[in-house]
Design an enzyme around this catalytic site. Sequence first.
Site, PDB file in Angstrom:
ATOM      1  N   ALA A   1     -11.526   2.457   0.278  1.00  0.00           N
ATOM      2  CA  ALA A   1     -12.322   3.190   1.271  1.00  0.00           C
ATOM      3  C   ALA A   1     -13.617   2.471   1.652  1.00  0.00           C
ATOM      4  O   ALA A   1     -14.655   3.099   1.838  1.00  0.00           O
ATOM      5  CB  ALA A   1     -12.619   4.600   0.770  1.00  0.00           C
TER       6      ALA A   1
ATOM      7  N   CYS B   1     -13.438 -25.886  15.447  1.00  0.00           N
ATOM      8  CA  CYS B   1     -12.456 -25.888  14.359  1.00  0.00           C
ATOM      9  C   CYS B   1     -11.443 -26.987  14.635  1.00  0.00           C
ATOM     10  O   CYS B   1     -11.209 -27.344  15.795  1.00  0.00           O
ATOM     11  CB  CYS B   1     -11.781 -24.508  14.310  1.00  0.00           C
TER      12      CYS B   1
ATOM     13  N   ASP C   1       0.866  -1.174   0.000  1.00  0.00           N
ATOM     14  CA  ASP C   1       0.000   0.000   0.000  1.00  0.00           C
ATOM     15  C   ASP C   1       0.905   1.227   0.000  1.00  0.00           C
ATOM     16  O   ASP C   1       2.102   1.140   0.270  1.00  0.00           O
ATOM     17  CB  ASP C   1      -0.913  -0.031   1.221  1.00  0.00           C
TER      18      ASP C   1
ATOM     19  N   ASP D   1      -3.480   7.217  -3.909  1.00  0.00           N
ATOM     20  CA  ASP D   1      -4.843   7.670  -4.188  1.00  0.00           C
ATOM     21  C   ASP D   1      -5.434   8.343  -2.948  1.00  0.00           C
ATOM     22  O   ASP D   1      -4.881   8.243  -1.848  1.00  0.00           O
ATOM     23  CB  ASP D   1      -5.710   6.489  -4.630  1.00  0.00           C
TER      24      ASP D   1
ATOM     25  N   CYS E   1      -8.213 -26.898  13.129  1.00  0.00           N
ATOM     26  CA  CYS E   1      -6.903 -26.454  12.661  1.00  0.00           C
ATOM     27  C   CYS E   1      -5.829 -26.912  13.649  1.00  0.00           C
ATOM     28  O   CYS E   1      -6.149 -27.378  14.750  1.00  0.00           O
ATOM     29  CB  CYS E   1      -6.887 -24.934  12.496  1.00  0.00           C
TER      30      CYS E   1
ATOM     31  N   CYS F   1      -6.437 -25.388  17.176  1.00  0.00           N
ATOM     32  CA  CYS F   1      -7.646 -25.831  17.876  1.00  0.00           C
ATOM     33  C   CYS F   1      -7.631 -27.326  18.174  1.00  0.00           C
ATOM     34  O   CYS F   1      -8.335 -27.793  19.073  1.00  0.00           O
ATOM     35  CB  CYS F   1      -8.882 -25.460  17.064  1.00  0.00           C
TER      36      CYS F   1
END
Length: 580
Positions: free
Chosen positions: A192, A275, A91, A126, A277, A280
């Site tokens: 935005a 979960c 960015d 921008d 994963c 978890c």
Amino acid sequence: MVEFKFEVKARDAAGRIGKLEVNGKKIETPAIMPVINPKQLTVTPKELKEMGFGIIITNSYIIYKTPELREKALEVGIHRLLDYDGIIEVDSGSFQLMRYGGVDVTNREIVEFQERIGVDIGTFLDIPTPPDAPREKAEEDLRITLERAKEAEEIKGIAMNAAVQGSTYPDLRTYAARKLSEMNFEIHPIGAVVPLMESYRYRDLVDVVIASKQGLRSDRPVHLFGAGHPMIFALAVAMGIDLFDSASYALYAKDDRYLTPEGTKHLSELEYFPCSCPVCSRYTPRELREMPKEERTRLLALHNLWVIREELNRVKQAIKEGELWRLVDERARSHPKLYAAYKRLLEYQDYLEKNEPITKASAFFKVSEESLKWPIVQRAKARAERVKAKFPETINHPIFGEIPKYLSLSYPFAQSEGEEDFTIEKPGKREVRNYVMAVAEYQFGEGTREAFKDAFVELSRKTGMPRQIKAKGKHLATFRAEDGLLTLGIEGAKRLHEILPFPRMRVVVDEDAEPFARKGKNVFAKFVIDADENIRPYDEVLIVNRNDELLATGQTLLNGRELKLFQSGLAVKVRRGVEK
């Protein structure tokens, strides 16, 4: 020289699975870029790459304004600075501009700095106009943004984002998108929108995204700046978003917040992890709560990343199966404001229909009242009405209402499930030709039934359903078992080519592709010079040269507008060439 390619591999709704390549590095989209704060690494970029994140985003303004980071980045480059060999997007400081009202750098300086440190995808400075800003401010900010875009276009030597701004004014968003599409940029973020998501204004988000998409070139990927919560992925991808970024995985973890595809939980609320994963599976909520803050934050951030990755994979699998709308419908019920956004999206029928595939790998399931507004249903009803004028004999379908009897074997009418069963009757030998003619009229458009008026239709010995379609000893088409639509043979293509005026059903290719198409080789996007704008994804098409001579027939991956824009990837999977 900028090395950047984007191609579509599969699609559903307005969403697509794509391949993005920049500087020799490839990722599959939809993809998310974890946000990296070079001053504070909760999870290292190297770990992110090992987890399967092939692209990250960081802030070039922070690096530019931090002397030690700036010097090292200029010395060794951003990839070595972050110890990451994937794609790095940056960015420009626009987020700081929106949040804090100012940045101490010019547009030219930040663009040149991004190139000097070797980023893969840059962003010019921008002006992000927040939602509900006065019209005059939005117009002035956009004027400056477009001026800076022009400056960046002239000096850039890397792939670059050009963010679509315009606050909550749809006409300004569309105008900005069109102006930026005329310039030489690679990716278009929609900017935005974080304030809209933070305040759950998802309905307004839909308006902003669709207004932007309607003005953007369809051959460039679109990034929804600041969108990183998994609950929004399905809806956003269905609108046509290809890229996301997320700082939420780390920011939420610091506040003991736990991401799920349906929303956010606080760690204190959880007795069980929903979960599986690695985090978890190893720890209980209680064990995490008892850990030191720093360790707990890191583990929660890892979980949040896993669930983000899992949901994006779920979205991609839904696209492959033709089930994205069902996933959107399911996810929309996780929050009333998301549900309102889903209903709002379904009001944009013209935009959605142009991107909706003509056929899908899965049957249509009536899972809600909203599912009756999916573009595949609306299109089917409209086309059935047209066919009814030529084939007035009808039957009652429990989902689609009165439909022509001779469409009852075809998608989506036969391949659908609702509360009541729909019994499919096998066609009799005397009327089977009517089924073929009606499907041609439905699939290829008005008047195309004439191409099959003398056809002999072979029925499958096993199922009794239509299969091979012939006339005068030549193969015209196949009545597909999976969806009851027609795949053209070259003789059928010749007949349609004679009946239909240019440019209907046509994909026009250049001289380089002509000999290959004639021999039945696939057509790639860079060789397409024109196409019928009414072509839809997965349509059967006629491939012709500049003189409208038939070369081949096949199935297109792209719609008519995309066929004229894309320069990378497959355009038409050729089934038959005139010489093969």
